[in-house]
Scaffold this active site. Structure first.
Site, PDB file in Angstrom:
ATOM      1  N   GLY A 100       0.804  -1.225   0.000  1.00 21.64           N
ATOM      2  CA  GLY A 100       0.000   0.000   0.000  1.00 21.64           C
ATOM      3  C   GLY A 100       0.830   1.263   0.000  1.00 21.64           C
ATOM      4  O   GLY A 100       2.054   1.243   0.105  1.00 21.64           O
ATOM      5  N   GLY A 102       2.508   3.662   1.584  1.00 21.24           N
ATOM      6  CA  GLY A 102       3.030   3.884   2.925  1.00 21.24           C
ATOM      7  C   GLY A 102       3.482   5.316   3.136  1.00 21.24           C
ATOM      8  O   GLY A 102       3.611   5.782   4.260  1.00 21.24           O
ATOM      9  N   ARG A 103       3.762   5.997   2.028  1.00 16.51           N
ATOM     10  CA  ARG A 103       4.167   7.400   2.160  1.00 16.51           C
ATOM     11  C   ARG A 103       3.691   8.231   0.972  1.00 16.51           C
ATOM     12  O   ARG A 103       4.287   9.235   0.619  1.00 16.51           O
ATOM     13  CB  ARG A 103       5.664   7.505   2.290  1.00 16.51           C
ATOM     14  CG  ARG A 103       6.420   6.878   1.143  1.00 16.51           C
ATOM     15  CD  ARG A 103       7.795   7.370   1.163  1.00 16.51           C
ATOM     16  NE  ARG A 103       8.642   6.562   0.300  1.00 16.51           N
ATOM     17  CZ  ARG A 103       9.912   6.776   0.160  1.00 16.51           C
ATOM     18  NH1 ARG A 103      10.472   7.752   0.815  1.00 16.51           N
ATOM     19  NH2 ARG A 103      10.628   6.016  -0.638  1.00 16.51           N
ATOM     20  N   LYS A 122       4.133  12.611  -2.320  1.00 19.49           N
ATOM     21  CA  LYS A 122       4.984  11.516  -1.836  1.00 19.49           C
ATOM     22  C   LYS A 122       5.863  12.071  -0.714  1.00 19.49           C
ATOM     23  O   LYS A 122       6.571  13.058  -0.916  1.00 19.49           O
ATOM     24  CB  LYS A 122       5.848  10.981  -2.977  1.00 19.49           C
ATOM     25  CG  LYS A 122       6.663   9.758  -2.590  1.00 19.49           C
ATOM     26  CD  LYS A 122       7.242   9.081  -3.817  1.00 19.49           C
ATOM     27  CE  LYS A 122       8.163   7.922  -3.443  1.00 19.49           C
ATOM     28  NZ  LYS A 122       8.721   7.276  -4.637  1.00 19.49           N
ATOM     29  N   ASP A 134       8.258   5.559   8.306  1.00 20.56           N
ATOM     30  CA  ASP A 134       7.767   6.838   8.820  1.00 20.56           C
ATOM     31  C   ASP A 134       6.875   7.644   7.873  1.00 20.56           C
ATOM     32  O   ASP A 134       6.395   8.722   8.227  1.00 20.56           O
ATOM     33  CB  ASP A 134       8.957   7.706   9.252  1.00 20.56           C
ATOM     34  CG  ASP A 134       9.946   7.931   8.120  1.00 20.56           C
ATOM     35  OD1 ASP A 134       9.613   7.603   6.965  1.00 20.56           O
ATOM     36  OD2 ASP A 134      11.059   8.423   8.386  1.00 20.56           O
ATOM     37  N   GLY A 135       6.703   7.160   6.648  1.00 20.43           N
ATOM     38  CA  GLY A 135       5.833   7.881   5.720  1.00 20.43           C
ATOM     39  C   GLY A 135       6.473   9.110   5.098  1.00 20.43           C
ATOM     40  O   GLY A 135       5.802   9.887   4.417  1.00 20.43           O
ATOM     41  N   ARG A 192       3.430  14.165  -7.330  1.00 25.78           N
ATOM     42  CA  ARG A 192       3.468  13.377  -8.554  1.00 25.78           C
ATOM     43  C   ARG A 192       2.106  13.480  -9.251  1.00 25.78           C
ATOM     44  O   ARG A 192       1.073  13.634  -8.592  1.00 25.78           O
ATOM     45  CB  ARG A 192       3.762  11.905  -8.260  1.00 25.78           C
ATOM     46  CG  ARG A 192       4.993  11.695  -7.399  1.00 25.78           C
ATOM     47  CD  ARG A 192       5.503  10.284  -7.488  1.00 25.78           C
ATOM     48  NE  ARG A 192       4.636   9.285  -6.914  1.00 25.78           N
ATOM     49  CZ  ARG A 192       4.990   8.009  -6.782  1.00 25.78           C
ATOM     50  NH1 ARG A 192       6.170   7.593  -7.241  1.00 25.78           N
ATOM     51  NH2 ARG A 192       4.169   7.130  -6.236  1.00 25.78           N
ATOM     52  N   ARG A 199      -1.523   0.000  -9.655  1.00 30.09           N
ATOM     53  CA  ARG A 199      -0.406  -0.886  -9.996  1.00 30.09           C
ATOM     54  C   ARG A 199      -0.898  -2.319 -10.120  1.00 30.09           C
ATOM     55  O   ARG A 199      -2.002  -2.631  -9.672  1.00 30.09           O
ATOM     56  CB  ARG A 199       0.611  -0.887  -8.844  1.00 30.09           C
ATOM     57  CG  ARG A 199       1.143   0.443  -8.496  1.00 30.09           C
ATOM     58  CD  ARG A 199       0.973   0.751  -7.016  1.00 30.09           C
ATOM     59  NE  ARG A 199       1.225   2.172  -6.776  1.00 30.09           N
ATOM     60  CZ  ARG A 199       2.429   2.693  -6.615  1.00 30.09           C
ATOM     61  NH1 ARG A 199       3.467   1.912  -6.611  1.00 30.09           N
ATOM     62  NH2 ARG A 199       2.584   3.985  -6.468  1.00 30.09           N
ATOM     63  N   ASP A 269       4.388  -4.234  -7.267  1.00 34.99           N
ATOM     64  CA  ASP A 269       3.770  -3.019  -6.712  1.00 34.99           C
ATOM     65  C   ASP A 269       4.340  -1.765  -7.358  1.00 34.99           C
ATOM     66  O   ASP A 269       3.840  -0.664  -7.119  1.00 34.99           O
ATOM     67  CB  ASP A 269       3.966  -2.955  -5.189  1.00 34.99           C
ATOM     68  CG  ASP A 269       5.415  -3.145  -4.771  1.00 34.99           C
ATOM     69  OD1 ASP A 269       5.991  -4.177  -5.130  1.00 34.99           O
ATOM     70  OD2 ASP A 269       5.971  -2.247  -4.115  1.00 34.99           O
TER      71      ASP A 269
HETATM   72  P1  AMP Z   1       9.220   0.843  -2.791  1.00 30.97           P
HETATM   73  O1  AMP Z   1      10.254  -0.235  -2.754  1.00 30.97           O
HETATM   74  O2  AMP Z   1       9.776   2.234  -2.628  1.00 30.97           O
HETATM   75  O3  AMP Z   1       8.330   0.736  -3.967  1.00 30.97           O
HETATM   76  O4  AMP Z   1       8.327   0.659  -1.481  1.00 30.97           O
HETATM   77  C1  AMP Z   1       7.723  -0.545  -1.115  1.00 30.97           C
HETATM   78  C2  AMP Z   1       6.674  -0.290  -0.081  1.00 30.97           C
HETATM   79  O5  AMP Z   1       7.258   0.322   1.084  1.00 30.97           O
HETATM   80  C3  AMP Z   1       5.530   0.607  -0.499  1.00 30.97           C
HETATM   81  O6  AMP Z   1       4.368   0.114   0.072  1.00 30.97           O
HETATM   82  C4  AMP Z   1       5.913   1.945   0.090  1.00 30.97           C
HETATM   83  O7  AMP Z   1       4.796   2.756   0.323  1.00 30.97           O
HETATM   84  C5  AMP Z   1       6.579   1.524   1.389  1.00 30.97           C
HETATM   85  N1  AMP Z   1       7.537   2.535   1.873  1.00 30.97           N
HETATM   86  C6  AMP Z   1       8.747   2.837   1.359  1.00 30.97           C
HETATM   87  N2  AMP Z   1       9.325   3.821   2.074  1.00 30.97           N
HETATM   88  C7  AMP Z   1       8.469   4.146   3.066  1.00 30.97           C
HETATM   89  C8  AMP Z   1       8.483   5.072   4.155  1.00 30.97           C
HETATM   90  N3  AMP Z   1       9.520   5.880   4.368  1.00 30.97           N
HETATM   91  N4  AMP Z   1       7.406   5.122   4.959  1.00 30.97           N
HETATM   92  C9  AMP Z   1       6.363   4.299   4.784  1.00 30.97           C
HETATM   93  N5  AMP Z   1       6.296   3.403   3.795  1.00 30.97           N
HETATM   94  C10 AMP Z   1       7.325   3.313   2.950  1.00 30.97           C
HETATM   95 MG    MG Z   2       6.805   1.491  -4.703  1.00 30.56          MG
END
Ligand code: AMP
Ligand code: MG
Length: 524
Positions: A100, A102-103, A122, A134-135, A192, A199, A269
């Site tokens: 989902g 997350g940030r 973002k 931490d989002g 963005r 996705r 994702d």
């Molecule tokens: P990514 O590899 O960047 O596509 O991220 C994979 C997952 O981790 C996604 O669900 C992102 O929303 C979550 N995510 C990455 N960085 C953070 C963050 N700093 N805080 C919360 N969720 C994160």
């Molecule tokens: Mg991602």
């Protein structure tokens, strides 16, 4: 600011009934309502004038307090309800369950000039999908996403776009090398912009939970909003939808191979349902031409997402999507046929793309071999991909290939160690240039016409990894001039732009092993 708000997503799809921002599994819903985090001292670093005009945002709007507050998350647009999307995903080949946004927080959907856009922040704070993180996002990764998505757009590669880059004024703790040395960095927020941020994982999550009602609602919504050519909702139509996603995904990956872009984290994702390049994390640009190269330190061992493997991974990801859609289609053979078609079409389209890079407009059965030999020669000694192809268009097809090295003159700048081009390496290049110039004799176009055509597919300027890093280092000190310079240069990647000539150069030696220049971690 006059935005035409449509709120399409939240209007048409099921919401998480819980309004609390606690981290949890969210089922039976496509999103959760969230409020962006209030930031300490927001400040805009850069805005993309072109993206603004695509949305109907004026130059005056861009400079307003209202714009600053909305696009750093401190004010919510009137009549909107921001939300984070629920999705799952296969990460590095394994099902990872719910991930989902997350940030990322979608502000709303807007319409302008008959086009629909989702606006997304973002790095704007926690959501129910933040899991253990931490989002937030840091300036470093936000500069990289902001610059690269716009660069890709101007290269003609399908991509999400970026409207603004801002600082939150808050500090964010990150361990860049994952080596137990965390440090504070500047927090940043990118807005963005994309027709949708759905996705492959958005569909997989409902299927994995056997929640076929929500799956169908989401697929029907996607078709209505983004595939209007599909008019009914039966099995045949869902197959047509899958075929359309397959075609778009393939097209995007062929473009990546054309310009030397390595995504770095092709998890499901991070695969857009519209075949847009999405989620710019530890991506990189090929400097030395190398099928085995990956920029992602997390993938160093198996190199699953290496340059040469991107087309295969695209297919693997489509297979996961096919599995997710199966309950709506129930015809494995038909899905398989589409996946097999990907393979065939890939070979055809790849050859077509490579021929365009070589300036070949006619067909010859030997072209496949010519391309293969070139790719193998480019691996013989470190050869800069961008410079090689760009300068190849300067070849005079009537110049004889002689025993000395003069035939290499136009591409010599692309070799990192030109003194290594001797013996069998030189012989192989000589053989290739002989075949190539001979092949060019069959073409009726002139050298000049060929150069013009080649220079529209072989960019002169790409966002080399060290260039982003220089812009980041300066931005970290509050100097945004290089960021702006690169942004301007990358708007015209195929034009000569003499004033930017110094960026048409091989990566400097200091950047070879520097963090952020050659390899990147997922820390962002
Ligand atoms: P990514 O590899 O960047 O596509 O991220 C994979 C997952 O981790 C996604 O669900 C992102 O929303 C979550 N995510 C990455 N960085 C953070 C963050 N700093 N805080 C919360 N969720 C994160
Ligand atoms: Mg991602």
């Amino acid at each position: 600011m006059q935005l035409k708000i449509t709120n399409t997503f939240t209007k048409d799809l099921p919401a998480d009934p819980l309004l609390e921002n606690t981290r949890r599994q969210v089922s039976g819903a496509c999103y959760s309502y969230v409020t962006p985090k209030t930031t300490k001292k927001p400040q805009l670093v850069h805005t993309a004038d072109e993206v603004a005009s695509v949305l109907g945002i004026t130059e005056i709007d861009l400079k307003s307090e209202e714009f600053l507050n909305i696009f750093t998350g401190n004010t919510i647009l009137k009549n909107t309800t921001p939300y984070a999307m629920c999705y799952g995903g296969h990460q590095f080949g394994n099902w990872a369950g719910q991930l989902g946004d997350g940030r990322a927080i979608n502000l709303t959907e807007v319409e302008h000039d008959n086009k629909k856009w989702t606006l997304q922040l973002k790095g704007a704070g926690e959501t129910p999908y933040s899991r253990t993180a931490d989002g937030l996002a840091v300036l470093r990764s936000s500069v990289r996403e902001y610059l690269c998505s716009e660069a890709m757009f101007h290269l003609g590669v399908p991509t999400t776009r970026a409207l603004s880059l801002g600082l939150s004024g808050d500090e964010v703790l990150r361990d860049v090398l994952y080596d137990g040395h965390p440090d504070y960095e500047k927090g940043a927020i990118v807005c963005r912009v994309s027709p949708t941020f759905l996705r492959f994982g958005s569909y997989e999550i409902h299927s994995s939970r056997k929640d076929y009602n929500t799956l169908k609602t989401l697929v029907d919504y996607t078709i209505t909003q983004h595939f209007p050519e599909i008019t009914s909702r039966n099995k045949e139509d869902y197959l047509q939808f899958f075929k359309a996603v397959t075609d778009k995904t393939l097209e995007m990956i062929i473009h990546w191979q054309r310009v030397g872009f390595v995504h770095g984290v092709m998890n499901t994702d991070n695969m857009s349902i519209l075949g847009l390049t999405i989620d710019y994390g530890p991506y990189g640009w090929l400097e030395g031409y190398d099928f085995d190269w990956t920029p992602n330190t997390t993938d160093k061992q198996h190199k699953r997402y290496r340059f040469g493997n991107q087309p295969n991974i695209g297919l693997w990801n489509l297979l996961q999507l096919a599995n997710a859609l199966f309950p709506l289609i129930e015809d494995a053979a038909a899905l398989e046929e589409i996946l097999n078609g990907y393979n065939e079409e890939f070979h055809q389209k790849y050859e077509q793309m490579m021929k365009s890079k070589l300036g070949l407009t006619t067909d010859n059965t030997s072209d496949k071999e010519l391309i293969k030999e070139l790719e193998s020669n480019l691996h013989l000694s470190e050869t800069d991909m961008t410079i090689f192809y760009r300068n190849l268009s300067n070849i005079n097809k009537n110049n004889p290939i002689t025993d000395d090295t003069s035939f290499l003159a136009s591409v010599l700048d692309s070799f990192y160690n030109p003194e290594e081009i001797t013996g069998t390496v030189l012989e192989r290049w000589e053989k290739w240039f002989k075949s190539y110039t001979q092949r060019l004799q069959e073409e009726t176009i002139t050298d000049q016409e060929r150069k013009i055509a080649m220079d529209t597919v072989n960019p002169k300027y790409v966002l080399r990894n060290y260039m982003s890093q220089l812009a980041i280092d300066a931005a970290d000190k509050g100097d945004y001039s290089l960021l702006d310079k690169l942004y301007m240069m990358l708007k015209n990647p195929y034009k000569e732009q003499q004033e930017y000539q110094k960026w048409f150069a091989k990566r400097p030696e200091w950047a070879r092993h520097k963090v952020g220049c050659s390899m990147l971690s997922c820390s962002s």
